[in-house]
Motif scaffolding. Structure first.
Motif, PDB file in Angstrom:
ATOM      1  N   GLY A   1       0.890  -1.281  -0.105  1.00  0.00           N
ATOM      2  CA  GLY A   1      -0.080  -0.066   0.037  1.00  0.00           C
ATOM      3  C   GLY A   1       0.816   1.366   0.156  1.00  0.00           C
ATOM      4  O   GLY A   1       2.024   1.343   0.272  1.00  0.00           O
ATOM      5  N   ILE A   2       0.282   2.313  -0.211  1.00  0.00           N
ATOM      6  CA  ILE A   2       1.052   3.515  -0.217  1.00  0.00           C
ATOM      7  C   ILE A   2       0.523   4.480   0.919  1.00  0.00           C
ATOM      8  O   ILE A   2      -0.628   4.506   1.458  1.00  0.00           O
ATOM      9  CB  ILE A   2       0.734   4.555  -1.675  1.00  0.00           C
ATOM     10  CG1 ILE A   2       1.669   5.701  -1.562  1.00  0.00           C
ATOM     11  CG2 ILE A   2      -0.573   4.817  -1.800  1.00  0.00           C
ATOM     12  CD1 ILE A   2       3.173   5.503  -2.009  1.00  0.00           C
ATOM     13  N   GLY A   3       1.554   4.818   1.781  1.00  0.00           N
ATOM     14  CA  GLY A   3       1.279   5.592   2.851  1.00  0.00           C
ATOM     15  C   GLY A   3       0.821   7.341   2.710  1.00  0.00           C
ATOM     16  O   GLY A   3       1.371   7.687   1.638  1.00  0.00           O
ATOM     17  N   THR A   4       0.175   7.842   3.396  1.00  0.00           N
ATOM     18  CA  THR A   4       0.021   9.367   3.023  1.00  0.00           C
ATOM     19  C   THR A   4       0.199  10.210   4.387  1.00  0.00           C
ATOM     20  O   THR A   4      -0.494  11.286   4.414  1.00  0.00           O
ATOM     21  CB  THR A   4      -1.632   9.235   2.902  1.00  0.00           C
ATOM     22  OG1 THR A   4      -2.468   8.875   3.751  1.00  0.00           O
ATOM     23  CG2 THR A   4      -1.686   8.527   1.528  1.00  0.00           C
ATOM     24  N   VAL A   5       1.232  10.012   5.213  1.00  0.00           N
ATOM     25  CA  VAL A   5       1.619  11.137   5.916  1.00  0.00           C
ATOM     26  C   VAL A   5       2.205  12.174   5.158  1.00  0.00           C
ATOM     27  O   VAL A   5       2.752  11.816   4.266  1.00  0.00           O
ATOM     28  CB  VAL A   5       2.893  10.390   6.975  1.00  0.00           C
ATOM     29  CG1 VAL A   5       3.735  11.552   7.615  1.00  0.00           C
ATOM     30  CG2 VAL A   5       2.151   9.535   8.116  1.00  0.00           C
TER      31      VAL A   5
ATOM     32  N   PRO B   1       1.406  19.335   1.820  1.00  0.00           N
ATOM     33  CA  PRO B   1       0.521  18.140   2.031  1.00  0.00           C
ATOM     34  C   PRO B   1      -0.417  18.075   0.787  1.00  0.00           C
ATOM     35  O   PRO B   1      -0.733  16.894   0.217  1.00  0.00           O
ATOM     36  CB  PRO B   1      -0.333  18.554   3.260  1.00  0.00           C
ATOM     37  CG  PRO B   1       0.430  19.427   3.796  1.00  0.00           C
ATOM     38  CD  PRO B   1       1.279  20.161   3.114  1.00  0.00           C
ATOM     39  N   SER B   2      -0.510  18.956  -0.236  1.00  0.00           N
ATOM     40  CA  SER B   2      -1.342  18.797  -1.078  1.00  0.00           C
ATOM     41  C   SER B   2      -0.735  18.152  -2.504  1.00  0.00           C
ATOM     42  O   SER B   2      -1.306  17.755  -3.348  1.00  0.00           O
ATOM     43  CB  SER B   2      -1.646  20.434  -1.931  1.00  0.00           C
ATOM     44  OG  SER B   2      -0.552  20.788  -2.474  1.00  0.00           O
TER      45      SER B   2
ATOM     46  N   ILE C   1      -0.850  10.007  -4.801  1.00  0.00           N
ATOM     47  CA  ILE C   1      -1.994   9.057  -5.035  1.00  0.00           C
ATOM     48  C   ILE C   1      -1.999   8.614  -6.636  1.00  0.00           C
ATOM     49  O   ILE C   1      -2.174   7.466  -7.038  1.00  0.00           O
ATOM     50  CB  ILE C   1      -3.055   9.463  -4.274  1.00  0.00           C
ATOM     51  CG1 ILE C   1      -3.036   9.593  -2.901  1.00  0.00           C
ATOM     52  CG2 ILE C   1      -4.240   8.492  -4.608  1.00  0.00           C
ATOM     53  CD1 ILE C   1      -2.384   8.381  -2.153  1.00  0.00           C
ATOM     54  N   ILE C   2      -2.243   9.661  -7.374  1.00  0.00           N
ATOM     55  CA  ILE C   2      -2.512   9.426  -8.545  1.00  0.00           C
ATOM     56  C   ILE C   2      -1.281   8.631  -9.389  1.00  0.00           C
ATOM     57  O   ILE C   2      -1.595   7.581 -10.100  1.00  0.00           O
ATOM     58  CB  ILE C   2      -2.730  10.916  -9.562  1.00  0.00           C
ATOM     59  CG1 ILE C   2      -4.003  11.362  -9.343  1.00  0.00           C
ATOM     60  CG2 ILE C   2      -2.469  10.406 -10.994  1.00  0.00           C
ATOM     61  CD1 ILE C   2      -4.229  12.714  -9.714  1.00  0.00           C
TER      62      ILE C   2
ATOM     63  N   GLY D   1      -4.410  14.710   7.968  1.00  0.00           N
ATOM     64  CA  GLY D   1      -4.556  15.923   7.214  1.00  0.00           C
ATOM     65  C   GLY D   1      -4.929  15.987   5.705  1.00  0.00           C
ATOM     66  O   GLY D   1      -4.435  16.976   5.092  1.00  0.00           O
ATOM     67  N   THR D   2      -4.624  14.757   4.954  1.00  0.00           N
ATOM     68  CA  THR D   2      -4.468  14.580   3.797  1.00  0.00           C
ATOM     69  C   THR D   2      -5.574  14.024   2.843  1.00  0.00           C
ATOM     70  O   THR D   2      -5.403  13.782   1.744  1.00  0.00           O
ATOM     71  CB  THR D   2      -3.222  13.890   3.291  1.00  0.00           C
ATOM     72  OG1 THR D   2      -3.057  12.668   4.034  1.00  0.00           O
ATOM     73  CG2 THR D   2      -1.845  14.530   3.818  1.00  0.00           C
TER      74      THR D   2
END
Ligand code: NDP
Length: 328
Positions: A24-28, A33-34, A40-41, A58-59
């Motif tokens: 999976g991909i993490g999103t910290v 942040p934008s 993700i894309i 907050g993402t």
């Protein structure tokens, strides 16, 4: 040499009958942040199907923007993705409200996995704020005793109820649970044993006892900080580079394979698009190599996530922890 497979094509079975992607991909959030929208894309186009997020990061609204674009352009459909979010420990009093906020920001009507972020309860405002639950003097503001308190069990039970009573959640699980906390929780589970325990795990942090305990209860391990977080300290281990050269893959792919070849889910993070695209192969590490990677941490274990609210929850090698009775 046999050709490397793709980690993005592998799934594991959860104890509730669902399947979870192995990678999976993490999103910290990165500095901006934008940027998570493009992360993700890029990740989804590279084959990632699991997105790991949390209210606290907050993402989620940037992930929501990415999802809209990916769905509108027909790159993937909602059902192709496995999306995880979590309820933060200062939002412990309202897991469903936390989930509703996440769903609204993500622009979806269910998550595949809803996790309790930490087995503790901290003070927050009515909507869970402050998101960093510390007083001005930097002391943690507890809402329940971190060692003897049991409110954290009620939080997991409330998460179970959301799955039992709504269509907003497919599977439920936990994060940052030590054996001590799992032993307290499991006899009190109402409907669903957690499907995963998301913990820090990499070659510098050997935790076979926790892995074995979770396996006994059919709880999969999801490994966060697979390179040790910012600065990627785990990738500086010479043996990791040696294996990457041997298999013709990146060092990131070796540390992900360390988990996936042993049945653990890996959730790396990167804001570097080339790195993301080069994290998807799965070298088939052999038993000796997996064991040599494990042994690296036995001599000198290092935990990189040592948040102050983690004191007392029963993890080994928690820097500065004077609350738990740590056996090592
Ligand atoms: P990782 O261990 O994946 O480390 C990411 C960092 O390593 C980034 O700064 C990245 O920089 C850097 N990095 C990666 N590869 C390289 C490389 N080849 N060379 C140099 N630097 C590199 O990250 P996280 O700690 O974020 O953990 C991953 C995910 O796990 C999180 O995003 C989150 O989703 C989850 N998590 C969950 C927690 C929980 O409590 N449940 C706690 C922590 C994380 P760059 O961006 O430049 O590539």
């Amino acid at each position: 040499m046999a050709q490397n497979k793709f980690a993005t094509e592998i799934t594991f079975d959860l104890n509730d009958g669902s399947k979870i992607p192995a990678l999976g991909i993490g999103t910290v959030p990165p500095d901006d942040p934008s940027q998570v929208k493009d992360i993700i894309i890029t990740a989804v186009k590279a084959g990632f199907r699991l997105i790991d997020t949390a209210w606290y990061y907050g993402t989620e609204k940037y992930i929501g923007e990415a999802l809209k674009e990916l769905f509108d352009e027909g790159v993937v459909k909602r059902e192709d993705l496995f999306i995880t979010t979590k309820v933060w420990h200062s939002f412990w009093h309202s897991p469903e409200k936390s989930l509703d906020t996440s769903l609204s920001d993500l622009g979806i009507d269910y998550v595949d996995l809803f996790l309790q972020h930490w087995p503790i309860c901290l003070k927050g405002g009515p909507d869970g704020t402050p998101s960093k639950p510390m007083a001005d003097d930097e002391n943690v503001k507890y809402d329940d005793d971190p060692v003897t308190g049991t409110k954290f069990i009620d939080v997991y039970n409330a998460i179970e109820d959301i799955k039992a009573n709504t269509n907003k959640v497919r599977s439920v699980g936990v994060s940052n649970y030590s054996i001590t906390k799992l032993k307290q929780l499991l006899p009190k589970v109402k409907h669903f044993v957690p499907v995963v325990n998301q913990i820090e795990y990499h070659p510098q942090l050997p935790q076979q006892d926790l892995v074995d305990f979770c396996a006994e209860h059919k709880i999969l391990i999801e490994a966060y900080s697979p390179v040790g977080g910012t600065g990627a300290p785990v990738l500086k281990i010479p043996y990791v580079k040696e294996l990457a050269d041997k298999y013709g893959v990146t060092v990131n792919e070796i540390v992900n394979a360390y988990h996936i070849c042993e049945g653990r889910i890996a959730i790396p993070r990167s804001s570097n698009y080339d790195r993301i695209k080069n994290m998807v192969r799965l070298p088939k590490l052999n038993k000796e190599e997996l064991s040599a990677l494990y042994k690296i941490g036995e001599g000198h274990p290092v935990r990189y996530v040592n948040d102050p609210w983690g004191y007392g929850i029963g993890f080994k090698w928690w820097k500065g922890d004077t609350l738990s009775k740590i056996e090592d």
